[in-house]
Design a protein around this motif. Sequence first.
Motif, PDB file in Angstrom:
ATOM      1  N   THR A 210     -12.105   8.104  11.134  1.00  0.00           N
ATOM      2  CA  THR A 210     -13.508   8.112  11.552  1.00  0.00           C
ATOM      3  C   THR A 210     -13.566   8.304  13.059  1.00  0.00           C
ATOM      4  O   THR A 210     -14.377   9.080  13.583  1.00  0.00           O
ATOM      5  CB  THR A 210     -14.204   6.794  11.159  1.00  0.00           C
ATOM      6  OG1 THR A 210     -14.260   6.700   9.736  1.00  0.00           O
ATOM      7  CG2 THR A 210     -15.627   6.746  11.720  1.00  0.00           C
ATOM      8  N   LEU A 211     -12.680   7.606  13.769  1.00  0.00           N
ATOM      9  CA  LEU A 211     -12.601   7.773  15.223  1.00  0.00           C
ATOM     10  C   LEU A 211     -12.197   9.202  15.579  1.00  0.00           C
ATOM     11  O   LEU A 211     -12.817   9.846  16.432  1.00  0.00           O
ATOM     12  CB  LEU A 211     -11.603   6.772  15.799  1.00  0.00           C
ATOM     13  CG  LEU A 211     -11.408   6.737  17.319  1.00  0.00           C
ATOM     14  CD1 LEU A 211     -10.984   5.344  17.764  1.00  0.00           C
ATOM     15  CD2 LEU A 211     -10.360   7.745  17.794  1.00  0.00           C
ATOM     16  N   MET A 212     -11.159   9.728  14.943  1.00  0.00           N
ATOM     17  CA  MET A 212     -10.624  11.034  15.304  1.00  0.00           C
ATOM     18  C   MET A 212     -11.554  12.184  14.909  1.00  0.00           C
ATOM     19  O   MET A 212     -11.763  13.122  15.687  1.00  0.00           O
ATOM     20  CB  MET A 212      -9.257  11.246  14.644  1.00  0.00           C
ATOM     21  CG  MET A 212      -8.161  10.338  15.165  1.00  0.00           C
ATOM     22  SD  MET A 212      -7.796  10.592  16.914  1.00  0.00           S
ATOM     23  CE  MET A 212      -7.166  12.259  16.900  1.00  0.00           C
ATOM     24  N   ALA A 213     -12.100  12.128  13.702  1.00  0.00           N
ATOM     25  CA  ALA A 213     -12.831  13.273  13.163  1.00  0.00           C
ATOM     26  C   ALA A 213     -14.335  13.204  13.374  1.00  0.00           C
ATOM     27  O   ALA A 213     -15.012  14.243  13.325  1.00  0.00           O
ATOM     28  CB  ALA A 213     -12.539  13.411  11.660  1.00  0.00           C
ATOM     29  N   TYR A 214     -14.879  12.000  13.599  1.00  0.00           N
ATOM     30  CA  TYR A 214     -16.339  11.880  13.684  1.00  0.00           C
ATOM     31  C   TYR A 214     -16.856  11.525  15.076  1.00  0.00           C
ATOM     32  O   TYR A 214     -17.906  12.013  15.492  1.00  0.00           O
ATOM     33  CB  TYR A 214     -16.841  10.836  12.676  1.00  0.00           C
ATOM     34  CG  TYR A 214     -18.342  10.663  12.726  1.00  0.00           C
ATOM     35  CD1 TYR A 214     -19.186  11.677  12.257  1.00  0.00           C
ATOM     36  CD2 TYR A 214     -18.919   9.513  13.259  1.00  0.00           C
ATOM     37  CE1 TYR A 214     -20.566  11.536  12.321  1.00  0.00           C
ATOM     38  CE2 TYR A 214     -20.294   9.375  13.328  1.00  0.00           C
ATOM     39  CZ  TYR A 214     -21.112  10.393  12.857  1.00  0.00           C
ATOM     40  OH  TYR A 214     -22.475  10.263  12.927  1.00  0.00           O
ATOM     41  N   SER A 215     -16.129  10.695  15.822  1.00  0.00           N
ATOM     42  CA  SER A 215     -16.641  10.241  17.124  1.00  0.00           C
ATOM     43  C   SER A 215     -16.947  11.389  18.092  1.00  0.00           C
ATOM     44  O   SER A 215     -17.864  11.252  18.927  1.00  0.00           O
ATOM     45  CB  SER A 215     -15.674   9.247  17.768  1.00  0.00           C
ATOM     46  OG  SER A 215     -14.442   9.867  18.117  1.00  0.00           O
ATOM     47  N   PRO A 216     -16.227  12.540  18.051  1.00  0.00           N
ATOM     48  CA  PRO A 216     -16.591  13.630  18.986  1.00  0.00           C
ATOM     49  C   PRO A 216     -18.036  14.094  18.869  1.00  0.00           C
ATOM     50  O   PRO A 216     -18.598  14.619  19.842  1.00  0.00           O
ATOM     51  CB  PRO A 216     -15.627  14.756  18.591  1.00  0.00           C
ATOM     52  CG  PRO A 216     -14.423  14.052  18.049  1.00  0.00           C
ATOM     53  CD  PRO A 216     -14.991  12.880  17.309  1.00  0.00           C
ATOM     54  N   TYR A 217     -18.668  13.895  17.696  1.00  0.00           N
ATOM     55  CA  TYR A 217     -20.038  14.374  17.501  1.00  0.00           C
ATOM     56  C   TYR A 217     -21.083  13.481  18.164  1.00  0.00           C
ATOM     57  O   TYR A 217     -22.213  13.921  18.388  1.00  0.00           O
ATOM     58  CB  TYR A 217     -20.349  14.478  16.000  1.00  0.00           C
ATOM     59  CG  TYR A 217     -19.519  15.510  15.291  1.00  0.00           C
ATOM     60  CD1 TYR A 217     -19.800  16.867  15.421  1.00  0.00           C
ATOM     61  CD2 TYR A 217     -18.444  15.136  14.493  1.00  0.00           C
ATOM     62  CE1 TYR A 217     -19.036  17.822  14.766  1.00  0.00           C
ATOM     63  CE2 TYR A 217     -17.675  16.086  13.840  1.00  0.00           C
ATOM     64  CZ  TYR A 217     -17.976  17.433  13.974  1.00  0.00           C
ATOM     65  OH  TYR A 217     -17.201  18.375  13.334  1.00  0.00           O
TER      66      TYR A 217
ATOM     67  N   GLY B 101     -14.855  17.262  28.488  1.00  0.00           N
ATOM     68  CA  GLY B 101     -15.135  15.828  28.438  1.00  0.00           C
ATOM     69  C   GLY B 101     -14.411  15.139  27.295  1.00  0.00           C
ATOM     70  O   GLY B 101     -13.828  14.060  27.463  1.00  0.00           O
ATOM     71  N   LEU B 102     -14.450  15.758  26.118  1.00  0.00           N
ATOM     72  CA  LEU B 102     -13.746  15.177  24.968  1.00  0.00           C
ATOM     73  C   LEU B 102     -12.244  15.125  25.224  1.00  0.00           C
ATOM     74  O   LEU B 102     -11.565  14.175  24.824  1.00  0.00           O
ATOM     75  CB  LEU B 102     -14.035  16.002  23.712  1.00  0.00           C
ATOM     76  CG  LEU B 102     -15.457  15.904  23.149  1.00  0.00           C
ATOM     77  CD1 LEU B 102     -15.657  16.903  22.016  1.00  0.00           C
ATOM     78  CD2 LEU B 102     -15.756  14.488  22.673  1.00  0.00           C
TER      79      LEU B 102
END
Length: 406
Positions: A238-245, A253-254
């Motif tokens: 969830t952190l790796m695949a979703y937090s960038p959004y 920045g990411l």
Amino acid sequence: MKSESQNTGELLQKRSGMLSQPKAVWAVAFACVISFMGLGLVDPILPAIAEQLNASKSQVSLLFTSYNLVTGLAMLITGVISSRIGIKWTLLVGMILIVAFSALGGLSDSIGGIVGFRAGWGLGNALFIATALSAIVGFSTSGTAKAIILYEAALGLGISVGPLLGGELGSISWRGPFFGVAGLMLLGFLFVLFVLPKVKKAATTSKTSLKDPFKALAYPSLLTLGIVAFLYNFGFFTLMAYSPYVMELDEHGLGYVFFGWGVLLALSSVFIAPKIQRRFNLVPSIGWMLTLFAVDLGVMAIGTINHSPNTVIVAVIVAGLFLGINNTLITTAVMQAAPVERSTASAAYSFVRFLGGAVSPWLAGKLSEWYTAELPFWFGGAMVLVAVIVLVARGRHLRGINMEGH
């Protein structure tokens, strides 16, 4: 005389000699750094892929799903392959597959094509990472614990540097990081090809079968750790695949955010994990780190609710601290969990945990599309807490490991 398992706590505390490794260990560790850079290289471009290919969050998350699903399933055959063609050639086959499929992903013009090529990438990844860990542990002259710390250090270094390069390449084109992975892994391939010495037949494991990983999971201790990792991966991906959004940042920045996350992951896995393990014992330490990670995911959810990207950014970076410690501790536990070949134990454990990594990225994207933007973080945190409950409820199966720190 103390047994090797009784000395694990001392080895984790005293890192002297960890850098005094044979050339073979450094060859594989270098390749590990490049391999794990691949994960961080791609992460900063997820929103860009969604925008430029007109894909939804859940569709883009399939890049992780296909990768992790194939990686998990392929773990079942890594032992069969490595026991027949040897450690060196298993590593090389895995690496050249990563080179080929990452390059093909960069050439693709559709989200479906990228997802498919990521599946092939996952096959190469499985052959590489399962063999790399057992190779580092097997070739190391400083004991299992220090070898694992070195492996986790390579993981952290690769993950931390990868996003910086991914952000730079991704700002040019979303295809850049895919080609970056291909180029770097080709470099690692050449390094292993020419630097890693030939392994004598006696140094390789005996031939294994497809049944061996399943037989290994019959040991309650290894199965327990696999279930815990399966659940914990819902939070991790969830952190790796979703937090960038939800961080509202561009590729640069990411890249910087995940660089900070990776630095904390690397430092905590090498310098903090051994001290925590010795002071608080192995299994309880895992439970505490998972609990803190679940709380951190809750902070990400609150930051999303309050439309505070800075809160999410800080929470993502801090998560590296908990994840680095947990990765080292749980990998150490797996290596001690069952009286089987280390490569077989690693394959069995990875098979279970990567299944969690296959479901969670897609589900996180869907939860945000079906309900609210913060729900994926709440769900991920809840699953990590369930992992803690499983760890406590099945603690009797881990008592042998539990005593390793004393």
